[in-house]
Scaffold this motif. Structure first.
Motif, PDB file in Angstrom:
ATOM      1  N   ASP A 217     -71.499  24.855-131.721  1.00 43.25           N
ATOM      2  CA  ASP A 217     -70.448  23.915-132.094  1.00 43.25           C
ATOM      3  C   ASP A 217     -69.050  24.466-131.846  1.00 43.25           C
ATOM      4  O   ASP A 217     -68.074  24.001-132.450  1.00 43.25           O
ATOM      5  CB  ASP A 217     -70.601  23.538-133.575  1.00 43.25           C
ATOM      6  N   ASP A 218     -68.932  25.453-130.947  1.00 43.71           N
ATOM      7  CA  ASP A 218     -67.633  26.061-130.663  1.00 43.71           C
ATOM      8  C   ASP A 218     -66.744  25.070-129.928  1.00 43.71           C
ATOM      9  O   ASP A 218     -67.087  24.600-128.842  1.00 43.71           O
ATOM     10  CB  ASP A 218     -67.836  27.332-129.826  1.00 43.71           C
ATOM     11  N   GLU A 219     -65.586  24.748-130.499  1.00 40.23           N
ATOM     12  CA  GLU A 219     -64.634  23.847-129.850  1.00 40.23           C
ATOM     13  C   GLU A 219     -63.698  24.588-128.903  1.00 40.23           C
ATOM     14  O   GLU A 219     -63.225  24.014-127.918  1.00 40.23           O
ATOM     15  CB  GLU A 219     -63.797  23.113-130.903  1.00 40.23           C
ATOM     16  N   TYR A 220     -63.415  25.846-129.200  1.00 35.13           N
ATOM     17  CA  TYR A 220     -62.501  26.616-128.356  1.00 35.13           C
ATOM     18  C   TYR A 220     -63.148  26.999-127.028  1.00 35.13           C
ATOM     19  O   TYR A 220     -62.525  26.890-125.968  1.00 35.13           O
ATOM     20  CB  TYR A 220     -62.043  27.883-129.088  1.00 35.13           C
ATOM     21  N   THR A 221     -64.354  27.493-127.082  1.00 35.44           N
ATOM     22  CA  THR A 221     -65.084  27.879-125.869  1.00 35.44           C
ATOM     23  C   THR A 221     -66.474  27.257-125.962  1.00 35.44           C
ATOM     24  O   THR A 221     -67.429  27.887-126.416  1.00 35.44           O
ATOM     25  CB  THR A 221     -65.194  29.409-125.745  1.00 35.44           C
ATOM     26  N   PRO A 222     -66.609  26.005-125.537  1.00 31.78           N
ATOM     27  CA  PRO A 222     -67.873  25.291-125.722  1.00 31.78           C
ATOM     28  C   PRO A 222     -69.000  25.873-124.883  1.00 31.78           C
ATOM     29  O   PRO A 222     -68.800  26.725-124.013  1.00 31.78           O
ATOM     30  CB  PRO A 222     -67.528  23.863-125.295  1.00 31.78           C
ATOM     31  N   VAL A 223     -70.188  25.374-125.138  1.00 29.74           N
ATOM     32  CA  VAL A 223     -71.378  25.853-124.436  1.00 29.74           C
ATOM     33  C   VAL A 223     -71.220  25.713-122.928  1.00 29.74           C
ATOM     34  O   VAL A 223     -71.728  26.548-122.163  1.00 29.74           O
ATOM     35  CB  VAL A 223     -72.630  25.105-124.945  1.00 29.74           C
ATOM     36  N   SER A 224     -70.510  24.697-122.479  1.00 33.88           N
ATOM     37  CA  SER A 224     -70.311  24.531-121.032  1.00 33.88           C
ATOM     38  C   SER A 224     -69.591  25.730-120.426  1.00 33.88           C
ATOM     39  O   SER A 224     -69.897  26.144-119.294  1.00 33.88           O
ATOM     40  CB  SER A 224     -69.532  23.246-120.751  1.00 33.88           C
TER      41      SER A 224
END
Length: 279
Positions: A217-224
């Protein structure tokens, strides 16, 4: 064995923790934190037979604050000076967020010293024009207003909201690191990070094993972003930690430690001096 201290170099003092014995695992913290963000990993891997070194970057924790602009290369040079002082030549190098970008810069400058790489919740691309402006604006804000307002705004992006709600000790730790960071140090790092190079094309040159870890659920460095890293390195492993945001090493330290332990256990053995002489 636990060793906590400071090392004085030409212009600054670097605070650090050096715990355990064996092969070296060096952990680089993110912004706006300090080496205590790695506490669960320091304790776990020191018990598991690693010598874990975690420095405070200049401008953070117990290290000197140098106003102005701190490029990522400067953080690398500080880390090298500390490791040289400690007699550590080759090591596994890991970093989270800005720390991961420092790891990539370290590999750009000194790849032969790195045995393996851990990139947690980070990304390789250079800053956009909009991003550069935002980082410079934030640097100015932190110097003008201090860290408290910013820290409270971003707490539930650094850690997932349910972590903040159900693990108040983690929220307290993260908030304390952020509010305790000197504004001039944080601002200098933001200005330097705004001008960092693009590491994307350099990822293919990483000739050692790479672990990429990211909070689901990282918004700063997402899974993409993590998938880009994983796809571009020649020998990469990707782990997504469910139920976490930007700091999975603190939010679900058990899962993070298991992922990291599996990676470390799978590394090629370091030749003994006798084996090196025989070869």
């Amino acid at each position: 064995m636990r060793r906590v201290g400071t090392a004085v170099f030409e212009e600054i003092t670097i605070g650090y923790e050096d715990r355990g014995s064996g092969e070296a695992l060096v952990l680089v913290h993110g912004h706006p934190f300090n080496r205590s963000m790695w506490r669960p990993q320091i304790e776990h891997f020191a018990r598991a037979g690693w010598r874990v070194i975690a420095p405070d970057l200049r401008g953070y924790g117990e290290s000197s604050v140098v106003p102005g602009t701190t490029p990522l290369e400067t953080f690398v040079r500080d880390t090298v000076a500390l490791l040289d002082r400690l007699g550590i030549e080759r090591f596994v190098l890991g970093g989270l967020s800005m720390g991961g970008q420092i790891v990539m810069e370290f590999h750009r400058l000194l790849p032969d010293r790195i045995r393996a790489v851990v990139l947690a919740d980070t990304f390789a691309a250079a800053e956009t024009a909009e991003g550069r402006a935002a980082r410079h604006a934030m640097a100015d804000r932190l110097v003008r207003e201090g860290m408290d307002g910013y820290a409270r705004e971003v707490l539930t992006k650094m850690i997932a909201p349910h972590t903040a709600a159900h693990r108040p000790e983690v929220a307290h730790h993260v908030l304390g690191m952020m509010t305790g960071t000197p504004p001039e140090g944080a601002a200098a790092a933001l200005r330097g990070r705004a001008e960092r190079p693009d590491y994307t094309e350099l990822l293919a040159d990483i000739a050692v094993p790479v672990l990429v870890v990211v909070g689901a659920d990282d918004e700063y460095t997402p899974v993409s972003d993590a998938r880009v890293l994983h796809e571009r390195v020649p020998d990469g492993t990707l782990a997504v930690i469910e139920g976490t945001a930007h700091m999975p090493n603190l939010e679900r330290e058990g899962e993070f430690n298991t992922v990291l332990a599996d990676f470390l256990d799978g590394l090629p053995a370091v030749p003994t001096p006798a084996a090196q002489r025989a070869s």
